[in-house]
Design a protein around this motif. Structure first.
Motif, PDB file in Angstrom:
ATOM      1  N   GLY A   1       0.813  -1.215   0.000  1.00 47.38           N
ATOM      2  CA  GLY A   1       0.000   0.000   0.000  1.00 47.38           C
ATOM      3  C   GLY A   1       0.840   1.255   0.000  1.00 47.38           C
ATOM      4  N   SER A   2       1.880   1.291   0.822  1.00 46.41           N
ATOM      5  CA  SER A   2       2.731   2.483   0.885  1.00 46.41           C
ATOM      6  C   SER A   2       3.488   2.690  -0.420  1.00 46.41           C
ATOM      7  CB  SER A   2       3.715   2.352   2.053  1.00 46.41           C
ATOM      8  OG  SER A   2       4.539   1.214   1.891  1.00 46.41           O
ATOM      9  N   ILE A   3       3.943   1.611  -1.038  1.00 43.14           N
ATOM     10  CA  ILE A   3       4.684   1.746  -2.291  1.00 43.14           C
ATOM     11  C   ILE A   3       3.768   2.234  -3.407  1.00 43.14           C
ATOM     12  CG2 ILE A   3       5.885   0.442  -4.091  1.00 43.14           C
ATOM     13  CD1 ILE A   3       7.149  -1.222  -1.893  1.00 43.14           C
ATOM     14  N   VAL A   4       2.565   1.695  -3.471  1.00 51.95           N
ATOM     15  CA  VAL A   4       1.607   2.154  -4.485  1.00 51.95           C
ATOM     16  C   VAL A   4       1.283   3.628  -4.271  1.00 51.95           C
ATOM     17  CG1 VAL A   4      -0.754   1.892  -5.333  1.00 51.95           C
ATOM     18  CG2 VAL A   4       0.633  -0.128  -4.875  1.00 51.95           C
ATOM     19  N   ALA A   5       1.057   4.029  -3.026  1.00 49.06           N
ATOM     20  CA  ALA A   5       0.706   5.423  -2.737  1.00 49.06           C
ATOM     21  C   ALA A   5       1.829   6.366  -3.151  1.00 49.06           C
ATOM     22  CB  ALA A   5       0.393   5.584  -1.254  1.00 49.06           C
ATOM     23  N   LEU A   6       3.054   6.038  -2.769  1.00 53.54           N
ATOM     24  CA  LEU A   6       4.178   6.917  -3.098  1.00 53.54           C
ATOM     25  C   LEU A   6       4.411   6.988  -4.599  1.00 53.54           C
ATOM     26  CD1 LEU A   6       6.700   5.904  -0.282  1.00 53.54           C
ATOM     27  CD2 LEU A   6       5.446   8.056  -0.488  1.00 53.54           C
ATOM     28  N   THR A   7       4.337   5.833  -5.274  1.00 54.81           N
ATOM     29  CA  THR A   7       4.586   5.808  -6.709  1.00 54.81           C
ATOM     30  C   THR A   7       3.529   6.575  -7.481  1.00 54.81           C
ATOM     31  OG1 THR A   7       5.605   3.627  -6.448  1.00 54.81           O
ATOM     32  CG2 THR A   7       5.034   4.312  -8.677  1.00 54.81           C
ATOM     33  N   VAL A   8       2.274   6.379  -7.103  1.00 56.17           N
ATOM     34  CA  VAL A   8       1.179   7.025  -7.827  1.00 56.17           C
ATOM     35  C   VAL A   8       1.155   8.525  -7.546  1.00 56.17           C
ATOM     36  CG1 VAL A   8      -1.335   7.214  -7.969  1.00 56.17           C
ATOM     37  CG2 VAL A   8      -0.250   4.969  -8.020  1.00 56.17           C
ATOM     38  N   VAL A   9       1.247   8.918  -6.285  1.00 56.96           N
ATOM     39  CA  VAL A   9       1.112  10.334  -5.933  1.00 56.96           C
ATOM     40  C   VAL A   9       2.321  11.137  -6.400  1.00 56.96           C
ATOM     41  CG1 VAL A   9       0.953  11.950  -4.000  1.00 56.96           C
ATOM     42  CG2 VAL A   9      -0.428   9.874  -4.010  1.00 56.96           C
TER      43      VAL A   9
ATOM     44  N   SER B   1      -7.969  -2.752   5.773  1.00 56.61           N
ATOM     45  CA  SER B   1      -7.582  -1.698   6.714  1.00 56.61           C
ATOM     46  C   SER B   1      -6.079  -1.473   6.706  1.00 56.61           C
ATOM     47  CB  SER B   1      -8.060  -2.052   8.123  1.00 56.61           C
ATOM     48  OG  SER B   1      -7.452  -3.253   8.559  1.00 56.61           O
ATOM     49  N   GLN B   2      -5.308  -2.540   6.603  1.00 58.79           N
ATOM     50  CA  GLN B   2      -3.858  -2.401   6.579  1.00 58.79           C
ATOM     51  C   GLN B   2      -3.399  -1.696   5.296  1.00 58.79           C
ATOM     52  OE1 GLN B   2      -1.804  -6.133   6.964  1.00 58.79           O
ATOM     53  NE2 GLN B   2       0.091  -5.182   7.679  1.00 58.79           N
ATOM     54  N   TYR B   3      -4.044  -2.005   4.183  1.00 59.02           N
ATOM     55  CA  TYR B   3      -3.681  -1.367   2.917  1.00 59.02           C
ATOM     56  C   TYR B   3      -3.886   0.138   2.990  1.00 59.02           C
ATOM     57  CZ  TYR B   3      -3.905  -0.031  -1.999  1.00 59.02           C
ATOM     58  OH  TYR B   3      -3.709   0.612  -3.211  1.00 59.02           O
ATOM     59  N   TRP B   4      -5.066   0.555   3.442  1.00 57.62           N
ATOM     60  CA  TRP B   4      -5.356   1.985   3.478  1.00 57.62           C
ATOM     61  C   TRP B   4      -4.542   2.711   4.540  1.00 57.62           C
ATOM     62  CZ3 TRP B   4      -7.193   3.682  -0.721  1.00 57.62           C
ATOM     63  CH2 TRP B   4      -8.128   2.958  -1.466  1.00 57.62           C
ATOM     64  N   ASN B   5      -4.320   2.068   5.691  1.00 59.73           N
ATOM     65  CA  ASN B   5      -3.511   2.705   6.738  1.00 59.73           C
ATOM     66  C   ASN B   5      -2.068   2.937   6.278  1.00 59.73           C
ATOM     67  OD1 ASN B   5      -5.556   2.935   8.641  1.00 59.73           O
ATOM     68  ND2 ASN B   5      -5.175   0.906   9.511  1.00 59.73           N
TER      69      ASN B   5
ATOM     70  N   TRP C   1      -1.957   5.853   3.553  1.00 60.39           N
ATOM     71  CA  TRP C   1      -2.040   7.236   4.034  1.00 60.39           C
ATOM     72  C   TRP C   1      -0.831   7.606   4.880  1.00 60.39           C
ATOM     73  CZ3 TRP C   1      -4.951   9.411   0.911  1.00 60.39           C
ATOM     74  CH2 TRP C   1      -6.192   8.905   0.534  1.00 60.39           C
ATOM     75  N   ARG C   2      -0.333   6.669   5.683  1.00 66.28           N
ATOM     76  CA  ARG C   2       0.807   6.989   6.549  1.00 66.28           C
ATOM     77  C   ARG C   2       2.089   7.198   5.748  1.00 66.28           C
ATOM     78  NH1 ARG C   2      -0.178   2.582  11.456  1.00 66.28           N
ATOM     79  NH2 ARG C   2      -2.007   3.624  12.369  1.00 66.28           N
ATOM     80  N   ALA C   3       2.162   6.598   4.558  1.00 71.78           N
ATOM     81  CA  ALA C   3       3.379   6.742   3.756  1.00 71.78           C
ATOM     82  C   ALA C   3       3.511   8.131   3.152  1.00 71.78           C
ATOM     83  CB  ALA C   3       3.383   5.690   2.643  1.00 71.78           C
ATOM     84  N   LEU C   4       2.394   8.834   2.998  1.00 76.09           N
ATOM     85  CA  LEU C   4       2.404  10.135   2.346  1.00 76.09           C
ATOM     86  C   LEU C   4       2.685  11.245   3.353  1.00 76.09           C
ATOM     87  CD1 LEU C   4      -0.720   9.692   0.055  1.00 76.09           C
ATOM     88  CD2 LEU C   4       1.683   9.530  -0.619  1.00 76.09           C
ATOM     89  N   VAL C   5       3.632  12.100   3.009  1.00 76.53           N
ATOM     90  CA  VAL C   5       3.936  13.266   3.824  1.00 76.53           C
ATOM     91  C   VAL C   5       3.674  14.518   2.985  1.00 76.53           C
ATOM     92  CG1 VAL C   5       5.612  12.047   5.252  1.00 76.53           C
ATOM     93  CG2 VAL C   5       6.367  13.201   3.160  1.00 76.53           C
TER      94      VAL C   5
END
Length: 252
Positions: free
Chosen positions: A80-88, A176-180, A183-187
């Protein structure tokens, strides 16, 4: 070689002068608000379906590729964190800009090019209307305003596409773990980077499309050449600017 460099430098100088006039006209009257709203509808809502598809599949593909590598090291919970960082940070702004370039930079260049070869722009000047104020500035404002909005939509649907692959399809992580972790990976730095890029890309796309449209000559064949040149030039500049912005944020 000398002739090529002279022509390229001259074209770049014309582009900078057009950009200067377009930015100056933002503060000058008359303001064509109806044209701005119309361009926002064409660029924003018109591009929404393809942006949604691109965002969804980009998130799904990243998840598919990363899940296997992360499971190898027992780190599947970090998908989840890797997808969030890569996409955003990267794929959301970049892919959205490329999609909008293919759809709207070509449309702007062909529209203005058709007006140029049919002498409609000369008629505007004869009637006392500034073509840059009427045609370029509204498209500049509309594209710069709508591309960040489209990027936010692409980021959200990209995360959802990653969720569909990671949770129901591969079942490597719970919802829940995916979404948590996402969101926590994004600053703040990531969000700023993800919004500054499309804003800059939007201005570039509009200016490049207008520049090649206004330089069109040679009838219908010239319109086709202007459209092709606008898409190619805007795509190259998008990747170059993406590199520069990344360099600034990485160094800061």
């Amino acid at each position: 070689m000398h002739r090529f460099l002279t022509a390229w430098i001259g074209s770049f100088q014309e582009f900078l002068l057009l950009a200067k006039r377009a930015y100056t006209n933002i503060l000058r009257r008359p303001h064509y608000f109806d044209d701005v709203l119309m361009q926002m509808d064409i660029i924003g809502f018109g591009s929404l379906p393809i942006v949604l598809l691109t965002g969804a599949f980009s998130g799904a593909i990243i998840t598919l590729q990363m899940a296997r590598a992360l499971n190898t090291y027992g780190a599947g919970s970090q998908v989840g964190s890797i997808v969030a960082l890569t996409v955003v940070r990267e794929l959301g702004p970049l892919l959205t800009a490329i999609v909008v370039t293919g759809r709207n930079a070509s449309g702007i260049a062909s529209e203005l090019g058709s007006m140029k070869v049919t002498e409609q722009i000369d008629a505007m000047r004869a009637l006392g209307t500034d073509p840059v104020q009427k045609l370029v500035t509204p498209r500049l404002i509309a594209t710069a305003a709508m591309l960040p909005c489209l990027t936010v939509v692409a980021d959200a649907i990209g995360l959802f596409g990653g969720y569909l692959v990671a949770v129901p399809l591969l079942q490597i992580i719970n919802a829940s773990q995916y979404w948590n972790t996402s969101w926590r990976a994004l600053v703040l730095n990531d969000l700023a980077q993800g919004l500054i890029k499309p804003f800059v890309f939007g201005m570039l796309i509009a200016l490049v499309g207008c520049f090649y449209g206004l330089r069109t000559s040679g009838g219908t064949q010239g319109v086709g050449r202007a459209t092709t040149h606008a898409v190619v030039a805007a795509s190259i500049w998008i990747f170059f600017l993406a590199f520069l912005i990344d360099k600034i944020f990485v160094s800061s």
